[in-house]
Design a protein around this motif. Structure first.
Motif, short mmCIF file in Angstrom:
data_model
loop_
_atom_site.label_atom_id
_atom_site.label_comp_id
_atom_site.label_asym_id
_atom_site.label_seq_id
_atom_site.Cartn_x
_atom_site.Cartn_y
_atom_site.Cartn_z
N CYS A 1 0.82 -1.22 0.00
CA CYS A 1 0.00 0.00 0.00
C CYS A 1 0.85 1.27 0.00
N PHE A 2 1.90 1.29 0.83
CA PHE A 2 2.61 2.54 1.10
C PHE A 2 3.94 2.70 0.38
N LEU A 3 4.60 1.60 -0.01
CA LEU A 3 5.97 1.71 -0.53
C LEU A 3 6.09 2.58 -1.78
N PRO A 4 5.25 2.41 -2.80
CA PRO A 4 5.40 3.27 -3.99
C PRO A 4 5.29 4.76 -3.67
N PHE A 5 4.34 5.10 -2.80
CA PHE A 5 4.18 6.51 -2.43
C PHE A 5 5.39 7.02 -1.67
N ILE B 1 8.52 5.93 -1.70
CA ILE B 1 9.69 6.05 -2.57
C ILE B 1 9.60 7.33 -3.40
N GLY B 2 8.43 7.57 -3.97
CA GLY B 2 8.24 8.78 -4.75
C GLY B 2 8.35 10.04 -3.91
N ALA B 3 7.77 10.00 -2.70
CA ALA B 3 7.80 11.18 -1.82
C ALA B 3 9.23 11.49 -1.38
N ILE B 4 10.00 10.45 -1.03
CA ILE B 4 11.38 10.67 -0.61
C ILE B 4 12.21 11.27 -1.74
N GLY B 5 12.02 10.73 -2.96
CA GLY B 5 12.74 11.28 -4.11
C GLY B 5 12.36 12.72 -4.39
N THR B 6 11.07 13.03 -4.26
CA THR B 6 10.60 14.39 -4.51
C THR B 6 11.13 15.35 -3.46
N ILE B 7 11.09 14.96 -2.19
CA ILE B 7 11.59 15.81 -1.11
C ILE B 7 13.10 16.03 -1.24
N ALA B 8 13.81 14.96 -1.61
CA ALA B 8 15.27 15.08 -1.80
C ALA B 8 15.59 16.07 -2.90
N GLY B 9 14.79 16.06 -3.97
CA GLY B 9 15.00 17.00 -5.06
C GLY B 9 14.76 18.44 -4.63
N VAL B 10 13.73 18.64 -3.79
CA VAL B 10 13.42 19.98 -3.30
C VAL B 10 14.52 20.48 -2.36
N LEU B 11 14.98 19.61 -1.44
CA LEU B 11 16.01 20.02 -0.48
C LEU B 11 17.34 20.32 -1.16
N GLY C 1 1.47 6.19 -6.42
CA GLY C 1 1.44 5.59 -5.08
C GLY C 1 0.22 6.02 -4.29
N ILE C 2 -0.20 7.27 -4.48
CA ILE C 2 -1.42 7.74 -3.81
C ILE C 2 -2.63 6.96 -4.32
N PHE C 3 -2.67 6.73 -5.62
CA PHE C 3 -3.78 5.98 -6.21
C PHE C 3 -3.79 4.55 -5.69
#
Length: 253
Positions: A126-130, A132-142, A158-160
């Motif tokens: 349920c949660f892993l795809p979201f 992974i994507g969220a960590i990658g997105t946050i890392a890009g922003v930081l 992942g949200i879907f």
């Protein structure tokens, strides 16, 4: 007929009022588990003194170094697994009480433990795809670099996936279905019902989490920490009952 979330809140509250022994037991379990892991974390991974005096960049570097520690990752995993077990232990207990088949906390703990591996696998699904994507997105922003398309795609998809499969661990626990059947039947029942599942996920994963975060931020001394811990534990127990009530009504629709 659409699901009445206001009525679900009322029913969940009435259940806790009528089953005060259950409520007290699991609030106590959550408090002891949270306090135990909190004290253990302070011993194993002590926080730098006067960390508030450091710059945000220095605080972030300390957190990144800590999160990269393998022993800290194992500790976080153990804490997450313990919390997951307590949540679904509470779910099984609510189920037996609601079905008038309650056999005691020891019995419900045993049933939950037997199904725990499947619950873990479904939760990861349920949660892993979201995540992974969220960590990658946050890392890009930081790092102030461009956000990876793959990370953004994983987060959105992942949200879907989370919305469509959020009830699969509950279904797996409360039925005799296999992991594969629980996933298939959950997907089938979710057809055309994305909106109501999205609303449930918003309440269960976002609203309750934000309440807990706000309480944690208010814990500035020992007394407030204890009070916040008890309230957060009660919110966790309420969330368990709310999820069970939603699941039963959802399955009847």
């Amino acid at each position: 007929m659409p699901i009445n979330f206001t009525q679900l809140f009322k029913d969940s509250w009435h259940f806790l009022q009528n089953e005060r022994k259950f409520a007290f037991s699991f609030v106590t379990i959550f408090v002891l588990a949270s306090a135990g892991f909190g004290l253990l974390q302070q011993v194993l991974f002590p926080v730098v003194e006067n960390i508030e005096a450091l710059s945000e960049e220095q605080q972030m570097n300390i957190l990144l170094q800590q999160s990269g520690d393998l022993s800290y990752l194992w500790f976080t995993l153990a804490k997450g697994l313990a919390t997951l077990f307590i949540v679904y232990w509470g779910t099984m207990t609510v189920h037996q009480i609601s079905q008038r088949q309650y056999q005691g906390l020891t019995k419900t703990a045993g049933i939950t433990f037997k199904r725990l591996l499947g619950i873990i696998l479904l939760t990861v699904l349920c949660f892993l795809p979201f995540f992974i994507g969220a960590i990658g997105t946050i890392a890009g922003v930081l790092s102030q670099s461009s956000i990876s398309f793959i990370s953004l795609f994983l987060m959105i998809s992942g949200i879907f996936i989370l919305i469509r499969l959020c009830l699969s661990p509950v279904r797996y626990l409360l039925t005799n279905e296999s992991i594969k059947s629980a996933v298939q039947n959950t997907l089938i029942s979710a057809k055309g019902r994305t909106a109501v599942l999205f609303f449930y996920c918003t309440i269960s994963y976002l609203f309750f989490s934000l309440l807990g975060l706000q309480l944690a931020m208010l814990a500035q001394n020992m007394l407030l920490t204890i009070v916040a811990l008890v309230i957060m534990s009660f919110i966790n127990v309420f969330s368990i009952v709310f999820t069970y009530r939603f699941y039963t009504v959802y399955q009847q629709e």
